[in-house]
Write an enzyme that holds these catalytic residues in place. Structure first.
Site, PDB file in Angstrom:
ATOM      1  N   ARG A  40       0.822  -1.214   0.000  1.00 59.22           N
ATOM      2  CA  ARG A  40       0.000   0.000   0.000  1.00 59.22           C
ATOM      3  C   ARG A  40       0.854   1.262   0.000  1.00 59.22           C
ATOM      4  O   ARG A  40       0.473   2.270  -0.587  1.00 59.22           O
ATOM      5  CB  ARG A  40      -0.894   0.022   1.233  1.00 59.22           C
ATOM      6  N   LYS A 206     -17.034 -15.810   4.554  1.00 64.07           N
ATOM      7  CA  LYS A 206     -18.464 -15.633   4.849  1.00 64.07           C
ATOM      8  C   LYS A 206     -19.289 -15.137   3.680  1.00 64.07           C
ATOM      9  O   LYS A 206     -18.869 -14.222   2.974  1.00 64.07           O
ATOM     10  CB  LYS A 206     -18.601 -14.583   5.961  1.00 64.07           C
ATOM     11  N   GLY A 359      -7.987  -8.175   0.866  1.00 68.70           N
ATOM     12  CA  GLY A 359      -6.641  -8.302   1.423  1.00 68.70           C
ATOM     13  C   GLY A 359      -6.110  -9.722   1.355  1.00 68.70           C
ATOM     14  O   GLY A 359      -4.952  -9.950   0.990  1.00 68.70           O
ATOM     15  N   GLY A 382     -12.512  -3.704   2.033  1.00 70.32           N
ATOM     16  CA  GLY A 382     -13.883  -3.226   2.265  1.00 70.32           C
ATOM     17  C   GLY A 382     -14.322  -2.215   1.220  1.00 70.32           C
ATOM     18  O   GLY A 382     -15.451  -2.257   0.725  1.00 70.32           O
TER      19      GLY A 382
HETATM   20  P1  ADP Z   1     -10.598 -11.341   1.196  1.00 72.31           P
HETATM   21  O1  ADP Z   1      -9.773 -10.662   2.261  1.00 72.31           O
HETATM   22  O2  ADP Z   1      -9.788 -11.689  -0.004  1.00 72.31           O
HETATM   23  O3  ADP Z   1     -11.842 -10.572   0.868  1.00 72.31           O
HETATM   24  P2  ADP Z   1     -11.990 -12.964   3.096  1.00 72.31           P
HETATM   25  O4  ADP Z   1     -11.502 -12.106   4.202  1.00 72.31           O
HETATM   26  O5  ADP Z   1     -13.427 -12.937   2.747  1.00 72.31           O
HETATM   27  O6  ADP Z   1     -11.095 -12.757   1.792  1.00 72.31           O
HETATM   28  O7  ADP Z   1     -11.689 -14.504   3.474  1.00 72.31           O
HETATM   29  C1  ADP Z   1     -10.369 -14.956   3.657  1.00 72.31           C
HETATM   30  C2  ADP Z   1     -10.300 -16.086   4.651  1.00 72.31           C
HETATM   31  O8  ADP Z   1     -11.205 -17.121   4.330  1.00 72.31           O
HETATM   32  C3  ADP Z   1      -8.923 -16.710   4.662  1.00 72.31           C
HETATM   33  O9  ADP Z   1      -8.300 -16.433   5.892  1.00 72.31           O
HETATM   34  C4  ADP Z   1      -9.190 -18.207   4.464  1.00 72.31           C
HETATM   35  O10 ADP Z   1      -8.407 -19.010   5.321  1.00 72.31           O
HETATM   36  C5  ADP Z   1     -10.642 -18.318   4.823  1.00 72.31           C
HETATM   37  N1  ADP Z   1     -11.257 -19.501   4.202  1.00 72.31           N
HETATM   38  C6  ADP Z   1     -11.388 -19.765   2.897  1.00 72.31           C
HETATM   39  N2  ADP Z   1     -11.935 -20.966   2.710  1.00 72.31           N
HETATM   40  C7  ADP Z   1     -12.163 -21.487   3.931  1.00 72.31           C
HETATM   41  C8  ADP Z   1     -12.706 -22.705   4.428  1.00 72.31           C
HETATM   42  N3  ADP Z   1     -13.141 -23.655   3.592  1.00 72.31           N
HETATM   43  N4  ADP Z   1     -12.776 -22.885   5.772  1.00 72.31           N
HETATM   44  C9  ADP Z   1     -12.328 -21.932   6.600  1.00 72.31           C
HETATM   45  N5  ADP Z   1     -11.824 -20.766   6.216  1.00 72.31           N
HETATM   46  C10 ADP Z   1     -11.733 -20.534   4.894  1.00 72.31           C
HETATM   47 MG    MG Z   2     -10.060 -10.592   4.414  1.00 72.82          MG
END
Ligand code: ADP
Ligand code: MG
Length: 402
Positions: A40, A206, A359, A382
């Site tokens: 960043r 989620k 992230g 976000g």
């Molecule tokens: P981003 O930051 O790219 O938007 P998120 O914060 O929504 O992504 O989600 C990232 C997290 O989701 C990671 O830490 C990853 O370990 C977790 N994750 C992905 N698949 C699974 C799973 N099947 N079970 C538990 N955690 C998961």
């Molecule tokens: Mg994340």
């Protein structure tokens, strides 16, 4: 773009002027409090270099972490000033105050071409309250405010919104820096006029955090691929057991209605990698999605899913990827995410526009070694989600119109 940018500010108008720049130096820190990733920071260099070359006096504002409105030594920006100095290759001053006599004196003492980083804005309770008097203080009398903090543009804070309002009220301009402008260009163009086939890959922990994005993307994408823990809730909606996997019980209906809405645009995993526990030494098993056993946890998408996802990505002209396909932080569960990252990079190599938001997804692209082949990796998790959901970002809305 509808908002003014730094390109609208010719260098000759900036010489000897105080220019306040909101950057997003909310950098990830490791256990020792050291900067773990300076992406960043590096991406704000074009804006800062432009101001230095124009002979402006660049006063930088940022937050770091969530100190809750009072000073917290572990969240000082001082080490970040050192990082910035290294990256710029020219001196960067640091002031241990954001406002107050020391800060005023430091700004007052600046010379043409100087760069000064002030202390963490969130050490002051006025920041998150968007206090107008304090926003006026952090303006330091400047006639130009540059917002280059995309990662914080979805916040209505004094250093994002309040200061823009204050500068405009004082007859000055509030403009987007080069990084913010680039973020808006990529993300807005992708949503407004994408080249087809347009494929979105959504994953992560989620459904609840990405439901708005999924809903906004559905009408415009040709394919929506869903992986990660959020797929588990879809499995439940189909009536399949998921063992001890993460599920959002209160989102099962959401998943069901998304499936109805999406029809055959939606591509869900057909197989998954499971283990008795999500740990680095776990013994894994590839399972069909409708055959997950009691006591098992889903940690990644399986090889057949990887094949179907990478095939879908192969022909795409626009790709948006947000959210890992599995627990990529742990070796037994990283293959799905890394394969998708490689497929996305190959698609970008063929000239498609590939945008990564989030992230953890950005970290996954870097860990897979493909970050430099991706068309655009957003610096805002976000903020990118809100923008992709069609929401207005308060920090952008407050900038001067073209
Ligand atoms: P981003 O930051 O790219 O938007 P998120 O914060 O929504 O992504 O989600 C990232 C997290 O989701 C990671 O830490 C990853 O370990 C977790 N994750 C992905 N698949 C699974 C799973 N099947 N079970 C538990 N955690 C998961
Ligand atoms: Mg994340």
């Amino acid at each position: 773009m509808a908002k003014k940018t730094l390109e609208d500010c010719p260098p000759e108008t900036l010489a000897n002027e105080v220019v306040v720049v909101r950057v997003d130096y909310n950098l990830p820190l490791d256990q020792n409090g050291e900067v773990a990733d300076d992406t960043r920071l590096v991406r704000t260099l074009p804006t800062i270099q432009y101001l230095i070359e124009a002979g402006a006096k660049a006063v930088l504002l940022s937050h770091l972490g969530r100190p809750g409105g009072r000073p917290e030594p572990g969240l000082s920006l001082r080490p970040v000033a050192g990082k910035l100095q290294g990256a710029l290759g020219s001196p960067v001053g640091f002031c241990p105050e954001t406002t107050g006599p020391l800060a005023r004196e430091a700004v007052h003492g600046m010379e043409s071409g100087d760069v000064l980083l002030l202390e963490n804005t969130r050490f002051c309770p006025e920041e998150t309250r968007n206090d107008p008097a304090w926003a006026e203080e952090i303006r330091y009398g400047s006639k130009l405010f540059v917002n280059d903090a995309f990662g914080t543009a979805h916040r209505t804070h004094a250093s994002t919104k309040g200061i823009a309002d204050a500068v405009r009220a004082g007859g000055g301009e509030a403009v987007a820096g080069f990084l913010l402008e680039k973020e808006l260009r990529f993300l807005c163009d992708a949503m407004a006029d994408p080249e087809h086939p347009f494929v979105a890959v959504i994953g992560g922990a989620k459904i609840s955090s990405k439901i708005d994005v999924i809903e906004a993307l559905l009408p415009i994408v040709d394919r929506l691929l869903i992986g990660g823990a959020m797929a588990n809730t879809f499995f439940q909606a189909r009536g399949w057991a998921v063992g001890d996997s993460l599920v959002e019980e209160d989102r099962i209906d959401t998943a069901r209605s998304l499936m109805d809405l999406a029809g055959d645009k939606l591509l869900l995993p057909v197989d998954v990698v499971t283990a008795p526990r999500i740990a680095s030494g776990a013994t894994t098993r590839v399972s069909a999605c409708d055959d997950v056993r009691e006591g098992e946890r889903i940690g990644d998408i399986g090889p057949h899913t990887v094949k179907s996802f990478t095939d879908a990505l192969g022909g795409a002209r626009t790709v948006i990827w947000s959210g890992p396909m599995g627990v990529f932080e742990l070796a037994p569960f990283q293959a799905g995410t890394f394969e998708v990252a490689r497929a996305a990079a190959s698609t970008a190599d063929r000239g498609a526009t590939v945008i990564v938001g989030g992230g953890d997804s950005a970290a996954a692209a870097a860990a897979a070694g493909v970050a430099d082949r991706i068309t655009h990796i957003s610096t805002g998790g976000g903020a990118s989600l809100e923008l992709l959901s069609g929401k207005e970002l308060p920090g952008v809305a407050a900038l001067s119109d073209r």
